[in-house]
Design a protein around this motif. Sequence first.
Motif, PDB file in Angstrom:
ATOM      1  N   ALA A 264      -5.606  14.049   0.578  1.00 56.03           N
ATOM      2  CA  ALA A 264      -6.417  13.131  -0.224  1.00 56.03           C
ATOM      3  C   ALA A 264      -6.609  11.799   0.500  1.00 56.03           C
ATOM      4  CB  ALA A 264      -5.763  12.903  -1.579  1.00 56.03           C
ATOM      5  N   GLY A 265      -5.528  11.244   1.049  1.00 57.69           N
ATOM      6  CA  GLY A 265      -5.634   9.992   1.774  1.00 57.69           C
ATOM      7  C   GLY A 265      -6.517  10.107   3.007  1.00 57.69           C
ATOM      8  N   VAL A 266      -6.392  11.220   3.709  1.00 52.96           N
ATOM      9  CA  VAL A 266      -7.248  11.465   4.876  1.00 52.96           C
ATOM     10  C   VAL A 266      -8.712  11.486   4.463  1.00 52.96           C
ATOM     11  CG1 VAL A 266      -7.921  13.266   6.522  1.00 52.96           C
ATOM     12  CG2 VAL A 266      -5.518  12.650   6.279  1.00 52.96           C
ATOM     13  N   ALA A 267      -9.007  12.167   3.346  1.00 48.29           N
ATOM     14  CA  ALA A 267     -10.390  12.261   2.879  1.00 48.29           C
ATOM     15  C   ALA A 267     -10.953  10.893   2.524  1.00 48.29           C
ATOM     16  CB  ALA A 267     -10.465  13.197   1.681  1.00 48.29           C
ATOM     17  N   VAL A 268     -10.162  10.073   1.844  1.00 47.29           N
ATOM     18  CA  VAL A 268     -10.621   8.730   1.477  1.00 47.29           C
ATOM     19  C   VAL A 268     -10.974   7.921   2.714  1.00 47.29           C
ATOM     20  CG1 VAL A 268      -9.890   6.527   0.486  1.00 47.29           C
ATOM     21  CG2 VAL A 268      -9.383   8.661  -0.727  1.00 47.29           C
ATOM     22  N   GLU A 269     -10.082   7.932   3.703  1.00 52.83           N
ATOM     23  CA  GLU A 269     -10.312   7.115   4.905  1.00 52.83           C
ATOM     24  C   GLU A 269     -11.476   7.654   5.725  1.00 52.83           C
ATOM     25  OE1 GLU A 269      -9.021   4.226   5.488  1.00 52.83           O
ATOM     26  OE2 GLU A 269      -7.868   4.435   3.624  1.00 52.83           O
ATOM     27  N   ALA A 270     -11.622   8.974   5.791  1.00 53.88           N
ATOM     28  CA  ALA A 270     -12.734   9.544   6.542  1.00 53.88           C
ATOM     29  C   ALA A 270     -14.071   9.192   5.895  1.00 53.88           C
ATOM     30  CB  ALA A 270     -12.581  11.058   6.641  1.00 53.88           C
ATOM     31  N   ALA A 271     -14.132   9.229   4.564  1.00 59.34           N
ATOM     32  CA  ALA A 271     -15.361   8.843   3.874  1.00 59.34           C
ATOM     33  C   ALA A 271     -15.648   7.353   4.072  1.00 59.34           C
ATOM     34  CB  ALA A 271     -15.246   9.177   2.385  1.00 59.34           C
ATOM     35  N   ARG A 272     -14.611   6.525   3.980  1.00 58.99           N
ATOM     36  CA  ARG A 272     -14.798   5.082   4.173  1.00 58.99           C
ATOM     37  C   ARG A 272     -15.318   4.755   5.566  1.00 58.99           C
ATOM     38  NH1 ARG A 272      -9.108   2.977   1.434  1.00 58.99           N
ATOM     39  NH2 ARG A 272      -9.845   2.930  -0.752  1.00 58.99           N
ATOM     40  N   HIS A 274     -17.545   6.049   7.055  1.00 55.15           N
ATOM     41  CA  HIS A 274     -19.002   6.163   7.047  1.00 55.15           C
ATOM     42  C   HIS A 274     -19.619   5.400   5.879  1.00 55.15           C
ATOM     43  CE1 HIS A 274     -18.945   9.115  10.282  1.00 55.15           C
ATOM     44  NE2 HIS A 274     -17.885   9.639   9.688  1.00 55.15           N
ATOM     45  N   GLY A 275     -18.833   4.506   5.276  1.00 54.87           N
ATOM     46  CA  GLY A 275     -19.341   3.696   4.187  1.00 54.87           C
ATOM     47  C   GLY A 275     -19.611   4.485   2.922  1.00 54.87           C
ATOM     48  N   ARG A 276     -18.869   5.590   2.745  1.00 57.35           N
ATOM     49  CA  ARG A 276     -19.103   6.455   1.595  1.00 57.35           C
ATOM     50  C   ARG A 276     -17.941   6.421   0.620  1.00 57.35           C
ATOM     51  NH1 ARG A 276     -24.429   8.443   1.209  1.00 57.35           N
ATOM     52  NH2 ARG A 276     -25.216   8.530   3.353  1.00 57.35           N
ATOM     53  N   ARG A 277     -18.283   6.554  -0.652  1.00 62.44           N
ATOM     54  CA  ARG A 277     -17.274   6.758  -1.685  1.00 62.44           C
ATOM     55  C   ARG A 277     -16.906   8.238  -1.732  1.00 62.44           C
ATOM     56  NH1 ARG A 277     -19.972   5.210  -6.847  1.00 62.44           N
ATOM     57  NH2 ARG A 277     -21.681   6.306  -5.827  1.00 62.44           N
ATOM     58  N   LEU A 278     -15.954   8.591  -2.631  1.00 56.10           N
ATOM     59  CA  LEU A 278     -15.396   9.936  -2.622  1.00 56.10           C
ATOM     60  C   LEU A 278     -15.257  10.479  -4.037  1.00 56.10           C
ATOM     61  CD1 LEU A 278     -13.846  11.934  -0.523  1.00 56.10           C
ATOM     62  CD2 LEU A 278     -11.805  11.018  -1.608  1.00 56.10           C
ATOM     63  N   VAL A 279     -15.634  11.744  -4.226  1.00 57.96           N
ATOM     64  CA  VAL A 279     -15.282  12.503  -5.420  1.00 57.96           C
ATOM     65  C   VAL A 279     -14.259  13.537  -4.971  1.00 57.96           C
ATOM     66  CG1 VAL A 279     -16.059  14.092  -7.206  1.00 57.96           C
ATOM     67  CG2 VAL A 279     -17.503  12.152  -6.557  1.00 57.96           C
ATOM     68  N   LEU A 280     -13.060  13.488  -5.544  1.00 61.26           N
ATOM     69  CA  LEU A 280     -11.953  14.335  -5.105  1.00 61.26           C
ATOM     70  C   LEU A 280     -11.584  15.334  -6.200  1.00 61.26           C
ATOM     71  CD1 LEU A 280      -9.746  14.749  -2.846  1.00 61.26           C
ATOM     72  CD2 LEU A 280      -8.269  13.308  -4.274  1.00 61.26           C
ATOM     73  N   GLU A 291      -2.925   5.119  -6.255  1.00 60.82           N
ATOM     74  CA  GLU A 291      -3.183   4.097  -7.275  1.00 60.82           C
ATOM     75  C   GLU A 291      -3.986   2.953  -6.675  1.00 60.82           C
ATOM     76  OE1 GLU A 291      -0.677   1.353 -10.486  1.00 60.82           O
ATOM     77  OE2 GLU A 291       0.367   2.796  -9.170  1.00 60.82           O
ATOM     78  N   GLY A 292      -5.003   2.523  -7.413  1.00 63.18           N
ATOM     79  CA  GLY A 292      -5.784   1.379  -6.985  1.00 63.18           C
ATOM     80  C   GLY A 292      -6.980   1.713  -6.128  1.00 63.18           C
ATOM     81  N   VAL A 293      -7.245   2.994  -5.867  1.00 60.12           N
ATOM     82  CA  VAL A 293      -8.422   3.370  -5.081  1.00 60.12           C
ATOM     83  C   VAL A 293      -9.660   3.247  -5.975  1.00 60.12           C
ATOM     84  CG1 VAL A 293      -9.588   5.237  -3.858  1.00 60.12           C
ATOM     85  CG2 VAL A 293      -7.136   4.893  -3.551  1.00 60.12           C
ATOM     86  N   ALA A 294     -10.486   2.255  -5.684  1.00 64.31           N
ATOM     87  CA  ALA A 294     -11.644   1.987  -6.533  1.00 64.31           C
ATOM     88  C   ALA A 294     -12.895   2.732  -6.077  1.00 64.31           C
ATOM     89  CB  ALA A 294     -11.936   0.485  -6.558  1.00 64.31           C
ATOM     90  N   ASP A 295     -12.891   3.200  -4.842  1.00 62.02           N
ATOM     91  CA  ASP A 295     -14.086   3.868  -4.321  1.00 62.02           C
ATOM     92  C   ASP A 295     -13.951   5.390  -4.351  1.00 62.02           C
ATOM     93  OD1 ASP A 295     -12.116   3.873  -2.414  1.00 62.02           O
ATOM     94  OD2 ASP A 295     -13.423   3.357  -0.729  1.00 62.02           O
TER      95      ASP A 295
END
Length: 430
Positions: A264-272, A274-280, A291-295
Amino acid sequence: MRILLSTFGSRGDVEPIAALAVALQALGAEAVVSAPADPEFLRLLDRAGVPVAPAFMPVRAFIERARRSQWPLPRSAAEVMAGQCEAIAAAAHGCDLILATGLFPSTAAAQAVAEKRGVPYVMASFCPVVLPSPRHPPLAYPGHPIPPGVTDNAALWDLNDRAMDALFGEAVNTGRAALGLPTLDHVRDHVRDHVFTRRPWLASDPVLSPWEPTGRINAVQTGAWILPDDRPLPPGLEDFLEAGEPPVYVGFGSMAMTGAQDAAGVAVEAARAHGRRLVLAGGWAGLALAEGVADGFEVGDVNQQALFPRVAAVVHHGGAGTATAAARAGAPQVVVPQVADQPYWAGRVADLGVGIAHEGPAPTVETLSAALGAALRPQTRERAMALSARIRPDGATTAARRLLDLIGGDAAGRDDGALGPEAHGSIPES
């Protein structure tokens, strides 16, 4: 007319069977689904409005029991074969035909029950790569790896004959004997050939996963069995989608992802990156945002048919159902294959130019970011959108009509996709 649709496997096995059941009901037939009684599957089948005859036990409970007991594959196969023979026999009363998918011992149980009852039987697969063909090698089984240096596919399928006989033969013959059926002589009647039959069905899209007939086996390709889904997206997800540019979807379905640290953390950082938010999607891996991931936005069982057209890319494990759903939506894909047929789907996505096949089952921020970068290119989306118009939406209806035609005629022994008990010999060599 009453048809039993049997499966024992993950959601990727259950949902297409539900789609076929819905299509049969729409044509006036009675369809009963024998499937694992996991809560998520029962909810899915209830939503589809199809009657359920539970398999011998929930599949996740079976997986956990086998893992805890450290059963070798032949022992696990024996448990499934015995349990499914009993469950399918109970569900098959009054049925005119049995169609089976899912784990091999479960399909073997369905074939044996059909043979015992003297009704036609159809085996269906969701991926071409599991069907014998000189155009591709077989999947490797534990303890029976593909020998190094052997590259001839025909020779590899011969080795696969012997591997499957060794792994499943005793379980299948024990189950057959319990039903009062003759046992198989694996010298002339290999267990896979007997269970798959000369004419299995292939429930996959012919553009996404083409099949070419061979002298060894001739599959009936119906198109993918897609369950219509009219569920709205959750209100919170709707708000999230409307609040910015299309996000990246990440979900690995029924894969535990034990080899990928902090997927999950890898996915968040990889999307970020490229300036992208994430649906997980949490899935069987239990993925969750820190906790606290707003994007990012977490989802459970979500309507992919409604969601995928609204995302920038779909990152997934390479299940047949998810690959088809993303292709239908015109969404670029990043496939992180784990096991079984998933490398095949990753390869097809790459070959078609509609996404990227991630190298290896454990993505890092660097590798997933690089794959996403290629998937997010405009030309990748253009190819994905062009492909979406070519995906057949009517595979389940096509299959349902064919099943009803088979029951209406004398199906036993015909080479048209449903075989009677006398037609289960070895497949001629190519």
